[in-house]
Design a protein around this motif. Structure first.
Motif, PDB file in Angstrom:
ATOM      1  N   ASP A  46      15.602  47.701  31.979  1.00 31.11           N
ATOM      2  CA  ASP A  46      16.696  48.094  31.096  1.00 31.11           C
ATOM      3  C   ASP A  46      17.927  47.248  31.398  1.00 31.11           C
ATOM      4  O   ASP A  46      18.154  46.865  32.549  1.00 31.11           O
ATOM      5  CB  ASP A  46      17.032  49.578  31.299  1.00 31.11           C
ATOM      6  N   ASN A  54      21.843  55.800  23.892  1.00 29.79           N
ATOM      7  CA  ASN A  54      22.031  54.665  22.991  1.00 29.79           C
ATOM      8  C   ASN A  54      20.836  53.715  23.111  1.00 29.79           C
ATOM      9  O   ASN A  54      20.749  52.947  24.073  1.00 29.79           O
ATOM     10  CB  ASN A  54      23.341  53.947  23.323  1.00 29.79           C
ATOM     11  N   CYS A  55      19.957  53.743  22.129  1.00 28.87           N
ATOM     12  CA  CYS A  55      18.746  52.919  22.168  1.00 28.87           C
ATOM     13  C   CYS A  55      19.049  51.420  22.223  1.00 28.87           C
ATOM     14  O   CYS A  55      18.241  50.651  22.752  1.00 28.87           O
ATOM     15  CB  CYS A  55      17.857  53.220  20.963  1.00 28.87           C
ATOM     16  N   ALA A  56      20.201  51.004  21.718  1.00 29.75           N
ATOM     17  CA  ALA A  56      20.559  49.585  21.732  1.00 29.75           C
ATOM     18  C   ALA A  56      20.783  49.074  23.157  1.00 29.75           C
ATOM     19  O   ALA A  56      20.779  47.857  23.377  1.00 29.75           O
ATOM     20  CB  ALA A  56      21.807  49.343  20.888  1.00 29.75           C
ATOM     21  N   THR A  57      20.956  49.976  24.117  1.00 32.94           N
ATOM     22  CA  THR A  57      21.191  49.574  25.504  1.00 32.94           C
ATOM     23  C   THR A  57      19.945  49.746  26.373  1.00 32.94           C
ATOM     24  O   THR A  57      20.040  49.707  27.599  1.00 32.94           O
ATOM     25  CB  THR A  57      22.340  50.397  26.119  1.00 32.94           C
ATOM     26  N   GLN A  58      18.786  49.945  25.760  1.00 35.84           N
ATOM     27  CA  GLN A  58      17.553  50.211  26.501  1.00 35.84           C
ATOM     28  C   GLN A  58      16.451  49.244  26.096  1.00 35.84           C
ATOM     29  O   GLN A  58      16.514  48.623  25.040  1.00 35.84           O
ATOM     30  CB  GLN A  58      17.053  51.632  26.196  1.00 35.84           C
ATOM     31  N   ASN A  60      13.109  48.767  24.366  1.00 42.19           N
ATOM     32  CA  ASN A  60      12.535  49.498  23.239  1.00 42.19           C
ATOM     33  C   ASN A  60      11.117  49.017  22.984  1.00 42.19           C
ATOM     34  O   ASN A  60      10.687  48.005  23.524  1.00 42.19           O
ATOM     35  CB  ASN A  60      13.405  49.307  21.992  1.00 42.19           C
ATOM     36  N   CYS A  92      14.322  55.985  24.905  1.00 39.79           N
ATOM     37  CA  CYS A  92      13.923  55.700  23.524  1.00 39.79           C
ATOM     38  C   CYS A  92      12.488  55.208  23.411  1.00 39.79           C
ATOM     39  O   CYS A  92      11.782  55.563  22.467  1.00 39.79           O
ATOM     40  CB  CYS A  92      14.889  54.705  22.891  1.00 39.79           C
TER      41      CYS A  92
END
Length: 182
Positions: A46, A54-58, A60, A92
């Motif tokens: 990550d 916040n999925c944008a910071t993980q 995916n 996420c």
């Protein structure tokens, strides 16, 4: 050397197929708990700015991971493996694996998040997962979508991305009843 590697590979393939067949037989019967590692992801770790909300910071699911999650769900349906409900890590990649595979909203369950580094917090997290598993008595299957580190700590098994490990309570821990690869 190449021949030796090929022979070892060919010897391993039947055992994987056998493990998968045995796992499906258990799941068709229902009443089991499945630890499912999330499907394929876009990277290895990550980002530094990670935020659980916040999925944008993980990390995916990759396109391949989304296809794998879809295949997982299709195989559960085709093999008539009934699902009672799905609990998921709040990450996420786990939530999306569950959503795509089982076409429903999973119940977020924080103990399934990546294991804490603090020994006391990690022990509490593991105890909460085992308590959930021990408390399950449904006639269909309970699916817990989580991470390799969690599954390995609970079972000693390090599943591949998208692999399912069927477990049951055993003493203070869990025993592996079967595995299913996708």
């Amino acid at each position: 050397m190449l021949r030796l590697v090929l022979v070892l590979f060919l010897l391993a393939v039947p055992s994987l197929a056998h493990a998968t067949d045995a796992g499906w037989a258990l799941l068709r019967d229902g009443g089991h708990v499945v630890l499912l590692r999330h499907a394929f992801v876009t990277g290895a770790t990550d980002p530094a700015n990670f935020d659980i909300g916040n999925c944008a910071t993980q990390l995916n699911l990759s396109e391949r991971g989304k296809q794998q999650a879809s295949r997982i769900g299709a195989l559960f349906a085709a093999r008539a493996a009934p699902i009672d409900h799905v609990l998921s890590s709040r990450y996420c990649r786990c939530l999306d694996t569950a959503r795509i595979a089982f076409e429903s909203e999973p119940q977020p369950f924080a103990p399934l998040d990546l294991l804490k580094t603090d020994p006391a917090e990690k022990a509490a997290q593991m105890a909460a997962i085992i308590k959930e598993i021990r408390g399950y008595s449904g006639s269909d299957n309970l699916v817990l979508v989580t991470h390799v580190e969690n599954i390995e700590a609970l079972t000693g098994v390090a599943p591949r991305e998208g692999e399912a490990v069927v477990v049951a309570p055993d003493g203070d821990g869990l025993k592996v009843l079967g595995r299913v690869t996708f």
